[in-house]
Design an enzyme around this catalytic site. Structure first.
Site, PDB file in Angstrom:
ATOM      1  CD  GLU A   2      -2.387  -2.113   1.026  1.00 56.96           C
ATOM      2  OE1 GLU A   2      -1.395  -2.672   1.538  1.00 56.96           O
ATOM      3  OE2 GLU A   2      -3.386  -2.728   0.628  1.00 56.96           O
ATOM      4  CD  GLN A  35     -21.428   6.998   2.381  1.00 58.56           C
ATOM      5  OE1 GLN A  35     -21.817   6.271   1.475  1.00 58.56           O
ATOM      6  NE2 GLN A  35     -22.221   7.817   3.015  1.00 58.56           N
ATOM      7  CB  ALA A  63     -33.946   6.084   9.493  1.00 59.00           C
ATOM      8  CG  HIS A 110      -2.907   4.615   1.224  1.00 59.95           C
ATOM      9  ND1 HIS A 110      -4.100   3.933   1.281  1.00 59.95           N
ATOM     10  CD2 HIS A 110      -2.216   4.233   2.318  1.00 59.95           C
ATOM     11  CE1 HIS A 110      -4.126   3.170   2.361  1.00 59.95           C
ATOM     12  NE2 HIS A 110      -2.996   3.333   3.012  1.00 59.95           N
ATOM     13  CE1 TYR A 151       0.471   3.516   5.513  1.00 61.39           C
ATOM     14  CE2 TYR A 151      -0.357   1.401   4.737  1.00 61.39           C
ATOM     15  CZ  TYR A 151      -0.591   2.650   5.278  1.00 61.39           C
ATOM     16  OH  TYR A 151      -1.859   3.037   5.594  1.00 61.39           O
ATOM     17  NE  ARG A 158      -2.072  -5.560   3.092  1.00 64.30           N
ATOM     18  CZ  ARG A 158      -3.335  -5.938   2.902  1.00 64.30           C
ATOM     19  NH1 ARG A 158      -3.764  -7.056   3.439  1.00 64.30           N
ATOM     20  NH2 ARG A 158      -4.159  -5.199   2.201  1.00 64.30           N
TER      21      ARG A 158
HETATM   22 FE1  SF4 Z   1     -16.854   0.507   5.763  1.00 59.44          FE
HETATM   23 FE2  SF4 Z   1     -19.117  -0.492   6.764  1.00 59.44          FE
HETATM   24 FE3  SF4 Z   1     -19.148   0.773   4.401  1.00 59.44          FE
HETATM   25 FE4  SF4 Z   1     -17.984  -1.645   4.684  1.00 59.44          FE
HETATM   26  S1  SF4 Z   1     -20.175  -1.142   4.900  1.00 59.44           S
HETATM   27  S2  SF4 Z   1     -17.135   0.095   3.607  1.00 59.44           S
HETATM   28  S3  SF4 Z   1     -17.119  -1.463   6.739  1.00 59.44           S
HETATM   29  S4  SF4 Z   1     -18.666   1.682   6.402  1.00 59.44           S
END
Ligand code: SF4
Length: 563
Positions: free
Chosen positions: A51, A226, A271, A139, A53, A101
């Site tokens: 990645e 997200q 929701a 990255h 690093y 890795r």
């Molecule tokens: Fe991240 Fe959860 Fe979305 Fe998977 S579902 S990418 S773990 S926020």
């Protein structure tokens, strides 16, 4: 610090080149850290060499411009990781697990060639590694490697190729989100093991469910980034959109309710689903009412966007949970007063979400105008030239769908060749970094103008921190034109009349899709309140501005924990 003073394009700081003594000390430090891990009771460690690093920077000519014995030839460049693995083996003994890795595909200019990668794999094996885990892409790579648009198992071809080079087990990673896919990779000899990270945030019982043959009950990671990576890269707690309890298990613990209540949940979007399931898990008797013919709400739109097909998995997960928990589900019409009166409900939750906001310009009722809901659910009605009004997340989703030549696909039959060809991944691996010359002209099914009132420079600013760049590039490579500083004047048979940067123009489009925000779909609130019982508003009904599924699902769960 780095092999050479080369700044990464995603880092504001230029590193300092390590001195020879510091390199030797670093090798020693890896050994000490591993020995401490052993002393603390660990059975093994993984040495991170992918990645982009530190160790990966030494192996690639892109970042290693040294002229001493740690740079120059490929053999010199891989010397540091090989010595690190050797030192860890020496400090921890023969019965300690060392996984290395390795970056199988760097996916950056100046990345490693296939012979370099294969030679590194053999050398770290000889140096004492027991397992090769695999990383894909740096990255700063401009190829998405884990976000939702990456087809499941997109890189297993390279992992299979690496497996043929070594005798130790090779682990597959990146966009493996179902046990069936993992099983298939191993059964077909493409990998010896699989590693998962995000899927275990989405469902910590992934392994137990897979082992007991209950994979349909897994809450699947949908690759949205997200609440995990976006949070991690903005200094917030890593959690998960589809499982808000991830890393907050104490705060979101399911505690049985002290008194079982009868709860009505109006709205079967994210929701409402999260609220209904959590309330039922706590022992409440729950009935869910959804006006649409099926549950899912905004996720039913998202799953139609190419790359977001996995959003259907979240609906499948909630559907199974509702069923297991005995939640009464009523779909196909909104809850009526009679439903609410006859149900004997103690409390009512209104989670009826949002509706598209209308455009306030003359001619907004012209037949060429569609809401984003209409455009997503009925693409056949959309013409060949389109203006999208509003470039937030929904505007980009609509542009992705309407410009895509094939539309959404079946995620269990991923189009890896198509994905690789568009993003410039060299499946023959004859190029350094497995990167083909950039192809910025992808096929498109329509001519699309994406418009916003904000300046051009802010396009894409509201998208996900860690995958928004890929959403932006997808749309740009399909030839979508992006215009900022737009004032909308009127709509008529000639098209959409605007001023852009103060200059009047008419876009002669067949269809105008309005993605100009959302307003609360709160009609059910007054109905619910008329019963004189406690009423709770969550998700988009409560706050339609900047609504996203992270907040919607978290709202639903938090409320249910307080009922
Ligand atoms: Fe991240 Fe959860 Fe979305 Fe998977 S579902 S990418 S773990 S926020």
């Amino acid at each position: 610090m780095a092999p050479s003073a080369v700044r990464s394009r995603i880092n504001p700081l230029t590193p300092r080149a390590l001195g020879e003594d510091e390199i030797l000390q670093t090798i020693e430090d890896f050994g000490t850290a591993a020995a401490l891990a052993r002393e603390a009771g660990y059975d093994g460690v993984e040495v991170m060499g992918s990645e982009g690093y530190f160790l990966n920077q030494f192996t690639a000519a892109r970042t290693n411009q040294r002229t001493d014995s740690w740079g120059g030839s490929a053999e010199n460049r891989r010397r540091l990781p090989v010595e690190v693995v050797g030192r860890v083996r020496k400090r921890c003994g023969p019965d300690f697990i060392i996984a290395y890795r390795i970056s199988v595909l760097d996916l950056v200019e100046g990345g490693n060639s296939w012979p370099d990668v294969a030679a590194l794999a053999k050398d770290v094996e000889a140096s004492g590694a027991n397992i090769l885990n695999t990383g894909i892409g740096w990255h700063e790579s401009r190829v998405p490697t884990i976000a939702h648009m990456v087809p499941r198992g997109a890189f297993t071809w390279a992992i299979k190729r690496l497996k043929a080079e070594v005798a130790i087990p090779v682990v597959a990673s990146n966009r493996i989100n179902t046990p069936e896919q993992a099983e298939q990779l191993i059964a077909h000899g493409q990998a010896d093991m699989v590693s998962l990270a995000r899927p275990l945030l989405a469902d910590p019982d992934f392994v137990a469910k897979a082992a007991s043959g209950a994979s349909s009950k897994i809450n699947t990671c949908i690759g949205c980034n997200q609440a995990c990576l976006d949070n991690a890269f903005t200094g917030r707690l890593t959690t998960c959109m589809v499982n808000p309890a991830a890393c907050r298990e104490v705060e979101f613990k399911i505690v049985p309710a002290t008194r079982g209540k009868c709860i009505a949940v109006l709205g079967g979007g994210p929701a409402g689903l999260a609220c209904a399931v959590t309330a039922a898990e706590r022992g409440h008797k729950v009935a869910l009412f959804e006006a649409d013919i099926d549950i899912g709400g905004q996720f039913n739109l998202a799953r139609r966007i190419p790359g977001k097909e996995d959003y259907a998995e979240t609906i499948r997960y909630f559907r199974n949970r509702l069923d297991e928990l005995g939640v009464e589900v009523h779909c196909g019409r909104p809850a009526s007063l009679a439903d609410l009166e006859s149900g004997g409900f103690d409390e009512i939750v209104v989670a009826t979400g949002v509706r598209p906001r209308h455009l306030d310009v003359p001619g907004a009722d012209h037949p060429s105008v569609m809401t984003y809901v209409e455009a997503i659910t009925d693409t056949a009605r959309v013409g060949a030239e389109v203006a999208i009004v509003g470039a937030g997340g929904i505007g980009f989703d609509v542009a992705t769908l309407l410009s895509h030549p094939h539309g959404p696909h079946d995620p269990s039959h991923p189009d890896i060749e198509g994905f690789s060809s568009e993003w410039g991944i060299d499946l023959s691996y004859t190029q350094p970094g497995a990167l083909l010359p950039a192809n910025h002209q992808w096929s498109s099914s329509r001519k699309i103008h994406l418009l916003q009132r904000k300046p051009r420079a802010s396009f894409g600013a509201s998208l996900s921190k860690t995958r928004g760049w890929a959403n932006f590039l997808e749309v740009m490579f399909r030839g979508v034109t992006m215009t900022g500083d737009v004032t909308y004047r009127k709509i008529d048979d000639a098209g959409l009349h605007i001023e852009a940067g103060g200059k009047p123009q008419t876009l002669k489009v067949d269809t105008i899709v309005v993605c100009a925000g959302q307003e609360s779909a709160d009609d059910a609130l007054s109905l619910a309140r008329s019963l004189g019982k406690p009423v709770h508003a969550i998700g988009g009904v409560d706050k339609p501005q900047q609504l996203d599924a992270v907040r919607a699902i978290e709202d639903g769960m938090r409320l249910a924990l307080s009922l």
